[in-house]
Structure formats: C-alpha cells, structure tokens
Design a protein around this motif. Structure first.
Motif, PDB file in Angstrom:
ATOM      1  N   LEU A 309       1.282  -0.784   0.264  1.00 45.04           N
ATOM      2  CA  LEU A 309       0.147  -0.373  -0.370  1.00 45.04           C
ATOM      3  C   LEU A 309       0.644   1.585  -0.086  1.00 45.04           C
ATOM      4  O   LEU A 309       1.856   0.942   0.622  1.00 45.04           O
ATOM      5  CB  LEU A 309      -1.017   0.236   1.338  1.00 45.04           C
ATOM      6  CG  LEU A 309      -2.193  -0.769   1.140  1.00 45.04           C
ATOM      7  CD1 LEU A 309      -2.607  -1.577   2.708  1.00 45.04           C
ATOM      8  CD2 LEU A 309      -3.122  -0.554   0.007  1.00 45.04           C
ATOM      9  N   ASP A 310       0.445   2.716  -0.755  1.00 48.32           N
ATOM     10  CA  ASP A 310       1.159   3.494  -0.848  1.00 48.32           C
ATOM     11  C   ASP A 310       0.851   4.474   0.685  1.00 48.32           C
ATOM     12  O   ASP A 310       0.057   5.446  -0.495  1.00 48.32           O
ATOM     13  CB  ASP A 310       1.049   3.734  -2.093  1.00 48.32           C
ATOM     14  CG  ASP A 310       1.877   5.684  -2.939  1.00 48.32           C
ATOM     15  OD1 ASP A 310       2.787   5.432  -1.542  1.00 48.32           O
ATOM     16  OD2 ASP A 310       1.535   6.578  -3.359  1.00 48.32           O
ATOM     17  N   ILE A 311       1.230   4.209   1.169  1.00 46.84           N
ATOM     18  CA  ILE A 311       0.139   5.046   2.673  1.00 46.84           C
ATOM     19  C   ILE A 311       0.959   5.320   3.436  1.00 46.84           C
ATOM     20  O   ILE A 311       2.605   5.034   3.770  1.00 46.84           O
ATOM     21  CB  ILE A 311      -1.029   4.213   3.596  1.00 46.84           C
ATOM     22  CG1 ILE A 311      -0.069   2.807   4.586  1.00 46.84           C
ATOM     23  CG2 ILE A 311      -1.647   3.713   2.652  1.00 46.84           C
ATOM     24  CD1 ILE A 311      -0.400   1.962   5.645  1.00 46.84           C
ATOM     25  N   THR A 346      -6.084  -6.973   4.453  1.00 47.62           N
ATOM     26  CA  THR A 346      -5.108  -6.005   4.495  1.00 47.62           C
ATOM     27  C   THR A 346      -4.416  -7.411   4.970  1.00 47.62           C
ATOM     28  O   THR A 346      -4.865  -8.339   5.449  1.00 47.62           O
ATOM     29  CB  THR A 346      -4.945  -5.386   5.088  1.00 47.62           C
ATOM     30  OG1 THR A 346      -5.259  -5.551   6.381  1.00 47.62           O
ATOM     31  CG2 THR A 346      -5.866  -3.660   3.836  1.00 47.62           C
ATOM     32  N   GLU A 448      -6.136   2.790  -0.683  1.00 47.15           N
ATOM     33  CA  GLU A 448      -5.530   3.021   0.191  1.00 47.15           C
ATOM     34  C   GLU A 448      -6.724   4.228   1.083  1.00 47.15           C
ATOM     35  O   GLU A 448      -6.381   4.229   2.398  1.00 47.15           O
ATOM     36  CB  GLU A 448      -4.800   3.848  -0.420  1.00 47.15           C
ATOM     37  CG  GLU A 448      -3.162   3.347  -0.816  1.00 47.15           C
ATOM     38  CD  GLU A 448      -2.980   2.734  -1.409  1.00 47.15           C
ATOM     39  OE1 GLU A 448      -1.952   1.449  -2.755  1.00 47.15           O
ATOM     40  OE2 GLU A 448      -4.113   3.188  -2.626  1.00 47.15           O
TER      41      GLU A 448
END
Length: 566
Positions: A309-311, A346, A448
């Motif tokens: 994830l791009d977090i 997740t 996200e």
C-alpha cells in the motif's frame, strides 16, 4: 489548604508554611516555605507594617478554570441550557446552566465527586473568573437542579451544543467514525434502572452493572457530533439499528449540502437490517470490517497477489529499514447483504509474527498441561478418573487462553489417555493471522483511501480512553443512582471531553488535552493582603512557554500580572 508546620531543631522552634496532598493513600508534601522563628516572623510583620509590605499572601489555581471559562464564552453552554430548561419560579442561586458549567469545568480539569466539588472550588480562583458562592455547589443542590432536566432537555442541549461547535469549523465533515463503549457503576442489583444493566464489560468488570455509550466523531478532527446512552446489556448491532436514522440526519445535516458522506464502524454493527437501512439512505455510504473466519476465501488469497500500500506508515517503515513489515492489500468484490460490495483484505507481517508466537506459546502451555493430566489419569489420582471431567477442564483451559479447543483431540480408552494436535485446524488459523477484511460501498475510492479510513477508527477509541482517564473527564465509575442523573453526568463528561479535544486543535496538536490542563492548573494567581485594606490584591504569575502558548491560542496574554485579550 496551606498550614503552619513547626520543627524543633536543637531545642529551637522554627516555623514553615506548607501544603500537603494525598497520593495513593499517602500524604505527600506539595510545597513548603520557611518562615523563620517566632521572633523573626514578628520582626517581618513589624517591618511590613512600617514599609507597606503585604501582611499575608495566598496562591490559588487560576489557569485551568480560566481556560474552561474562555471556552464557555465561546460555546455558551450556560445560555444554551438555561434557554432550554429555564429557571424555576422560586429558583435562587446559580442557574441549571451554571451548575452544568461548574460540573464540566471540574471534569475537564481535575474530576471530583459532587460531594467534593464544593471544597475543590474553594481552592481555585473561581471568584476572580466566574464568581459563585462555593457553598451552593453541594451534591444536594446538584440533585435538586438536575431533577428538573428531562431526557428531552438533554437531547435538545446536545443538538444545540454540537451545532454551535460545528458552526465555527473551517470545513464541514465528510467522513464519520462510530463506535461504542460502556462504563461500570456500583449500582445495587435491586435499584431500578433502564440504563444500568449487566452485560459484556469492556473493562472486564462483568459482575457490575454498566451503562453503554455510542459516540460519533468527525474523522478529520476527532470532534464529537453526536452521542447516545443505552442499556449496558444491548448488543452493538441493535443499538446501531435504533440510532441509525437519527445519526443519518445528523451526518447529512453537518455535511456540505449535496455531498455524499461515509460512516466508518466495526463488525459488531454488521447486520442485514443495518446495511439495508444505509443502502436506502441517499448519499450515505459505509466502511466496515468483516471477520476473516466468515470470508476465508479472501483471507486465503496467496500473499503473492497482495500489493504494497502507498500509505504514510509504509513510507516510514522503509525509512527505518523495516520494509518487510509494510502493510499489504488485496482488493476484490463480493455479494454481501444483498448487494455487490468492494472488499479489501490487508496483511500485516508484524501482527502475523506476533500472533504466531502467541499461538505457539499457548499451544505449548496446553500441551504441558495435557501431559500432566495424562500422568494423573493413568495413575487414577483423585478427581482425575473421569474422561468427561478432563474434557471439561480442557475446554475451560482453552477458553482462559483464548484458544480454540479444536486444536487438540483427546482420546480415552482402557485406562489410557492420549491427545494429538489437529494440524489442519492450526494451519487454518495461521492462514487468517495478520489479516483484516474491510467492506465498503465506496466503489470509486482507492484501496489506500478505504484502508486509511478504516484504520482511523482508533480516533474514536482514543476518545473513549480519554473519557476513562483518572486525571481528566473520568466517566468511570458512574456514582449516580437514577437514569436521569446518569444522563446528566454523561452530558457533563461529553462537554469536558469535547472541550479537551477543542484545546488540542487550538494549539495545532502540539500538546494533548491532558498535558494542557496539567500545565494550566499550575498557573496560579497570588492574593496579597495589605494593612488597612479589606480586599486582597490579585496578580497572575508569569506563565511558562506552554501556558503562554495556550493562552495565546485562546486570544489572551498575561501582562503585568493581568490577563488581557490580544
């Protein structure tokens, strides 16, 4: 209260002015000032009479109550309550609204029981901030005033307060977080109450009666927008169904006209009727969690199909060289509650490893116990001869360790006892570890966005922890014996909780509400009595940097011992 303290050293008497307080049942010294011998004290008094120096000085806590008063000026809780409840025909002394203010201000600063409130206000500079005769703030007077406040009054006060609070916010809310908790009471079993009931206690006090609270907060600011009290034995999903229509009106009312809103909650609220009601409400969307045990096909997707994830959290882990702990996600769809939903699974590697270690430790603990039990059964020791009794003990052991009893199979026959692991069940449990399932009807949201919104449920949980703090707010335990008083108590606590969060926002999150109040409590005013003057002169201490920053955020400053508006 300060008092004189005598010390005899080598036959000579010395006097001190000191103040003590009780900590964990023990008397601790708060502060002490050396005065001198009787002769030196007399000399100082004579000199004071000659030079005009003060005859007597006293300090009182000023900052905490001043902050509460400044917020009251902004939110006008007193005027709101008085407009709704009104004054009685023969009512004297402080109004009902003022009683609520003095209660929530104390909850915000240093919560005391209603019996202790009078003494507490005698030791703060209330007469220099919002004058009141502290003798009026007795528990008996509180019960008398609160007897006039109905459930309908409290609902109207709640609505008016949150409308006033959100009127000043720079942007309307778009996403909301809802969760529940409960607060234990010491109410006797035979005391009649619709609110205080025995049920599953989130503080593990299942033997006590408890009161439930549902809280809706804004996702961005964590400021409350709505709350409701409910019987302590009511299930979360049932409560959610009862309050959903009311909450939907509140959410769409606070939001920008014509904009969709989203409510985030956990799997305890999931029910066919609840999701159908959300689907039927135009412009209202949801994000909820779902048990991996009821969606094994999603939880069982190979990790090779999960994506990083791009977090922000993953970026931070990379910066720390912990890239292997980054959160992964897999997105798909499924038909749930009669419609196709977006489903996100997740995987948290760190959580997975921790749960694996915990499971292995617990399985080994069970195996050790079973080996001992087998020895006792073979030796036909007393109380260890019945296979049925041993099986019951095994299930209780698993329950105490929060482990499924399916992980071991016990076999008995011809005076022998055996046991074996069910590796299939263990592998099935391991496959679900570290996995979280999220379900939403926001099909156009990025993965996200869905994950971050669901994770933000910690914000409402943080508010619950703050409400149970022993230093501030302190809803627990509820020392009230009627439903009407419990509702009034919850209102004062929610007002205090909201104001603490508002303070955190005003200082841009640099300090917690607890830190702010602890610092402000230590900002004192100094009262000095001079010869020939009946009233004391009042000066405020010089603030430290944190106190100065808090006052500035509220629009005030201290100059030459006076509080001035900036």
């Amino acid at each position: 209260m300060a008092h004189l303290y005598k010390k005899i050293i080598k036959g000579r008497t010395y006097w001190y002015l000191r103040e003590t307080h009780r900590v964990d049942g023990k008397v601790k010294l708060k502060w002490q000032k050396y005065l001198g011998t009787a002769d030196s004290i007399l000399a100082k008094l004579e000199k004071a009479e000659q030079t005009g120096q003060p005859l007597r000085m006293q300090t009182r806590s000023f900052g905490g109550l001043f902050v509460a008063h400044a917020l009251e000026q902004e939110l006008d809780t007193i005027g709101l309550v008085d407009r709704i409840v009104g004054r009685g025909k023969r009512e004297t002394g402080p109004s009902v609204g003022e009683y609520f203010f003095y209660a929530w201000a104390n909850r915000m600063i240093a919560p005391k029981s209603k019996h202790a409130l009078e003494d507490w206000y005698k030791n703060v500079a209330v007469e220099h901030i919002r004058p009141v005769d502290a003798k009026q703030l007795t528990s008996a007077r509180y019960w008398e005033k609160w007897d006039r406040v109905s459930a309908e009054h409290l609902e109207a006060v709640q609505d008016g307060f949150f409308q006033r609070l959100w009127k000043e916010r720079p942007s309307p809310p778009r996403a909301f977080l809802f969760d529940t908790t409960n607060y234990y009471t010491f109410m006797a079993t035979k005391t009649p109450s619709q609110l205080s009931r025995r049920g599953h206690s989130k503080d593990s006090k299942h033997h006590l009666r408890q009161v439930g609270l549902g809280l809706l907060v804004d996702r961005e600011t964590s400021l409350p927008l709505y709350y409701t009290s409910y019987p302590g034995n009511m299930h979360d999903s049932k409560l959610f169904h009862e309050v959903l229509d009311d909450m939907a009106r509140k959410m769409t009312g606070f939001a920008e006209p014509g904009k969709d809103v989203t409510v985030v909650f956990d799997k305890g609220m999931n029910a066919e009727d609840n999701l159908a009601a959300i689907d039927a409400c135009a412009g209202l969307h949801f994000i909820t969690t779902y048990s991996p045990y009821f969606m094994e096909y999603m939880a069982g997707v190979p990790l090779e199909r999960f994506e990083v994830l791009d977090i922000p959290k993953n970026h931070g882990l990379m910066d720390k060289g912990r890239g292997r702990d980054r959160l992964l996600a897999y997105r798909s769809g499924a038909e749930l509650w009669g419609q196709v939903r977006t489903v996100v699974a997740t995987f948290n590697p760190a959580t997975y490893r921790k749960k694996m270690r915990d499971l292995d430790r617990r399985l080994e603990s069970i195996r050790t116990e079973l080996l001992d039990w087998r020895r006792k059964f073979r030796g036909q020791e007393r109380h260890w001869t019945s296979p049925k009794a041993i099986t019951t003990r095994y299930k209780k052991l698993c329950e105490s360790l929060h482990v499924s009893s399916k992980y071991f199979h016990l076999d008995f026959g011809e005076g022998k006892m055996g046991f074996r692991k069910d590796q299939g069940e263990i592998n099935r449990a391991r496959k679900l570890m570290g996995k979280t399932i999220m379900v939403t009807d926001n099909h156009d949201w990025d993965t996200e966005q869905i994950v971050l919104a669901s994770q933000d449920r910690y914000k409402v949980e943080h508010q619950f922890r703050a409400s149970k703090s022993s230093s501030h707010v302190r809803v627990n335990p509820v020392f009230h014996w009627t439903d009407s008083k419990i509702r009034c108590h919850l209102l004062t606590c929610l007002l205090a909780l909201t104001c603490l969060r508002l303070l955190e926002i005003k200082v841009k999150g640099k300090y917690s509400g607890g830190t702010i109040m602890e610092e402000m409590q230590n900002l004192n005013c100094v009262l000095t009595w001079n010869k020939g003057e009946k009233s004391p002169k009042v000066r405020i201490e010089d603030p430290n940097p944190i106190q100065e920053e808090v006052l500035k955020a509220l629009g005030y400053a201290i100059k030459d011992g006076w509080v001035l508006q900036i």
